[in-house]
Scaffold this active site. Structure first.
Site, PDB file in Angstrom:
ATOM      1  N   MET A  29       0.840  -1.203   0.000  1.00 23.38           N
ATOM      2  CA  MET A  29       0.000   0.000   0.000  1.00 23.38           C
ATOM      3  C   MET A  29       0.877   1.257   0.000  1.00 23.38           C
ATOM      4  O   MET A  29       0.410   2.360   0.309  1.00 23.38           O
ATOM      5  CB  MET A  29      -0.949   0.000   1.201  1.00 23.38           C
ATOM      6  CG  MET A  29      -1.982  -1.099   1.143  1.00 23.38           C
ATOM      7  SD  MET A  29      -3.544  -0.702   1.976  1.00 23.38           S
ATOM      8  CE  MET A  29      -2.988  -0.449   3.650  1.00 23.38           C
ATOM      9  N   LEU A  32       6.770   2.924   1.542  1.00 23.92           N
ATOM     10  CA  LEU A  32       7.631   1.774   1.729  1.00 23.92           C
ATOM     11  C   LEU A  32       8.730   2.018   2.766  1.00 23.92           C
ATOM     12  O   LEU A  32       9.246   3.124   2.901  1.00 23.92           O
ATOM     13  CB  LEU A  32       8.264   1.383   0.386  1.00 23.92           C
ATOM     14  CG  LEU A  32       7.270   1.131  -0.761  1.00 23.92           C
ATOM     15  CD1 LEU A  32       8.019   0.750  -2.027  1.00 23.92           C
ATOM     16  CD2 LEU A  32       6.263   0.054  -0.387  1.00 23.92           C
ATOM     17  N   GLY A  35      11.226  -2.963   5.748  1.00 26.57           N
ATOM     18  CA  GLY A  35      10.547  -4.251   5.676  1.00 26.57           C
ATOM     19  C   GLY A  35      10.137  -4.570   4.248  1.00 26.57           C
ATOM     20  O   GLY A  35      10.352  -5.683   3.757  1.00 26.57           O
ATOM     21  N   HIS A  36       9.536  -3.589   3.584  1.00 31.99           N
ATOM     22  CA  HIS A  36       9.173  -3.778   2.175  1.00 31.99           C
ATOM     23  C   HIS A  36      10.423  -4.027   1.327  1.00 31.99           C
ATOM     24  O   HIS A  36      10.427  -4.888   0.446  1.00 31.99           O
ATOM     25  CB  HIS A  36       8.471  -2.524   1.636  1.00 31.99           C
ATOM     26  CG  HIS A  36       7.128  -2.268   2.221  1.00 31.99           C
ATOM     27  ND1 HIS A  36       6.877  -1.194   3.049  1.00 31.99           N
ATOM     28  CD2 HIS A  36       5.949  -2.938   2.115  1.00 31.99           C
ATOM     29  CE1 HIS A  36       5.608  -1.204   3.405  1.00 31.99           C
ATOM     30  NE2 HIS A  36       5.018  -2.253   2.867  1.00 31.99           N
ATOM     31  N   GLY A 146       4.956 -10.224   4.220  1.00 27.68           N
ATOM     32  CA  GLY A 146       5.723 -10.108   5.455  1.00 27.68           C
ATOM     33  C   GLY A 146       4.994 -10.740   6.631  1.00 27.68           C
ATOM     34  O   GLY A 146       3.762 -10.696   6.717  1.00 27.68           O
ATOM     35  N   LYS A 148       4.900  -9.798   9.720  1.00 28.20           N
ATOM     36  CA  LYS A 148       4.298  -8.903  10.716  1.00 28.20           C
ATOM     37  C   LYS A 148       2.782  -8.998  10.639  1.00 28.20           C
ATOM     38  O   LYS A 148       2.100  -9.069  11.666  1.00 28.20           O
ATOM     39  CB  LYS A 148       4.750  -7.456  10.501  1.00 28.20           C
ATOM     40  CG  LYS A 148       4.112  -6.477  11.509  1.00 28.20           C
ATOM     41  CD  LYS A 148       4.601  -5.064  11.303  1.00 28.20           C
ATOM     42  CE  LYS A 148       4.053  -4.440  10.051  1.00 28.20           C
ATOM     43  NZ  LYS A 148       2.583  -4.176  10.142  1.00 28.20           N
ATOM     44  N   GLN A 152      -2.950 -11.836   8.062  1.00 29.11           N
ATOM     45  CA  GLN A 152      -3.166 -11.596   6.638  1.00 29.11           C
ATOM     46  C   GLN A 152      -2.526 -12.704   5.801  1.00 29.11           C
ATOM     47  O   GLN A 152      -3.103 -13.150   4.800  1.00 29.11           O
ATOM     48  CB  GLN A 152      -2.572 -10.241   6.260  1.00 29.11           C
ATOM     49  CG  GLN A 152      -2.695  -9.868   4.798  1.00 29.11           C
ATOM     50  CD  GLN A 152      -2.274  -8.437   4.546  1.00 29.11           C
ATOM     51  OE1 GLN A 152      -3.008  -7.494   4.835  1.00 29.11           O
ATOM     52  NE2 GLN A 152      -1.083  -8.256   4.013  1.00 29.11           N
ATOM     53  N   SER A 184       6.660  -0.408  10.134  1.00 29.59           N
ATOM     54  CA  SER A 184       5.292  -0.276   9.644  1.00 29.59           C
ATOM     55  C   SER A 184       5.152   1.067   8.948  1.00 29.59           C
ATOM     56  O   SER A 184       5.789   2.057   9.347  1.00 29.59           O
ATOM     57  CB  SER A 184       4.289  -0.365  10.801  1.00 29.59           C
ATOM     58  OG  SER A 184       2.986  -0.005  10.373  1.00 29.59           O
ATOM     59  N   SER A 185       4.324   1.109   7.932  1.00 27.54           N
ATOM     60  CA  SER A 185       4.080   2.373   7.231  1.00 27.54           C
ATOM     61  C   SER A 185       3.434   3.403   8.142  1.00 27.54           C
ATOM     62  O   SER A 185       3.508   4.606   7.886  1.00 27.54           O
ATOM     63  CB  SER A 185       3.178   2.120   6.011  1.00 27.54           C
ATOM     64  OG  SER A 185       3.806   1.258   5.094  1.00 27.54           O
TER      65      SER A 185
END
Length: 291
Positions: A29, A32, A35-36, A146, A148, A152, A184-185
């Site tokens: 989403m 970034l 993590g991304h 991921g 985290k 999901q 996290s974003s």
């Protein structure tokens, strides 16, 4: 050279070129972070075509204000993905939102109603719907996610199995900031003063992990950790639970691989995390390590 795809027609033309190629797909989403980046690097190492999507999916937001507040950094995201050598960046906002995205929903059932699903009605239906849309269009061999967002991951795995997709899920371990907070974003939305307290989430999970290894942890002690987090500055602890890895069900006397999961609120930001606990059993309300 990285190519940005903006229209459905452009995507359909590319899909024809991809027919004999392995597609490695990373849905995001945007906004970034490291993590991304680690997830993308993992995908690029595999042979085939790498495709990263950036799409803030309105279906997975339970509050319109939360959707509007979601952090955006498209220019920086495009620069990062280009520097990493991603083959294609998919920006489907225009043709997704103009389509019948809101008329058909995919629901994965019970697992979507646990943990985060309890107070985020429809969240995982929104996730499942958009993932199915991507899978139908791209037909990727691999999708990279991921850990985290572990719930999901399980939702996506189940829909792939139940709907007979051939796509395989590849996960990547949680990437953390120096103090242990999971990237996290949304971390940028936490105030500087509270950011110093946010790592209490990870610290709590690691302490519980240590107690379990000593066979000294009971369900009742979870409430003690919840109270400590509230005292540390968290507005609310949505959940702090030990569950089976395979389906998030409650552990009993049969040994199972488990994780401890947490969701807590700070500055209006939902922070989630989890830590692997290994094989456990729960007898007389005491968690016992079988490793």
């Amino acid at each position: 050279m990285t190519e940005v795809i903006l229209t459905l027609n452009s995507l359909k033309k590319k899909i024809k070129d991809f027919e004999n190629c392995r597609i490695n797909f990373i849905p995001t989403m945007g906004n970034l972070h490291f993590g991304h980046e680690s997830l993308v690097r993992k995908a690029i190492k595999k042979s085939g075509i790498s495709i990263v999507s950036i799409f803030i999916n309105p279906l997975q937001f339970t509050e319109s204000q939360d959707f509007k507040r979601y952090p955006k950094s498209l220019e920086a995201d495009l620069e990062l993905l280009t520097s990493l050598g991603v083959d294609y960046i998919l920006l489907p906002e225009k043709f997704f939102l103009k389509s019948d995205l809101f008329n058909t929903n995919v629901s994965v059932g019970n697992i979507s109603n646990l943990l985060c699903g309890k107070d985020r009605t429809g969240h995982f239906d929104g996730v499942a719907t958009i993932i199915v849309k991507f899978l139908n269009i791209l037909r990727p061999e691999f999708i990279f996610l991921g850990e985290k967002d572990f719930q999901q991951v399980l939702v996506v795995k189940k829909l792939i199995k139940d709907l007979s997709y051939s796509t395989r899920v590849i996960t990547h371990k949680i990437v953390r900031e120096k103090d242990g907070l999971a990237y996290s974003s949304r971390n940028s939305k936490i105030s500087p003063s509270n950011r110093e307290k946010a790592n209490k989430i990870y610290q709590s999970l690691k302490l519980i992990q240590t107690e379990i290894k000593k066979n000294q942890f009971t369900n009742s002690e979870i409430n003690i950790y919840k109270k400590k987090l509230i005292k540390a500055g968290f507005k609310k602890v949505n959940y702090l639970v030990i569950r089976k890895e395979k389906d998030l069900s409650i552990l009993g006397v049969e040994p199972a691989q488990c994780r401890i999961f947490i969701s807590a609120m700070m500055d209006g930001v939902r922070l989630i995390d989890n830590v692997k606990l290994g094989k456990l059993v729960c007898k007389r309300n005491i968690f016992l390590s079988m490793d």
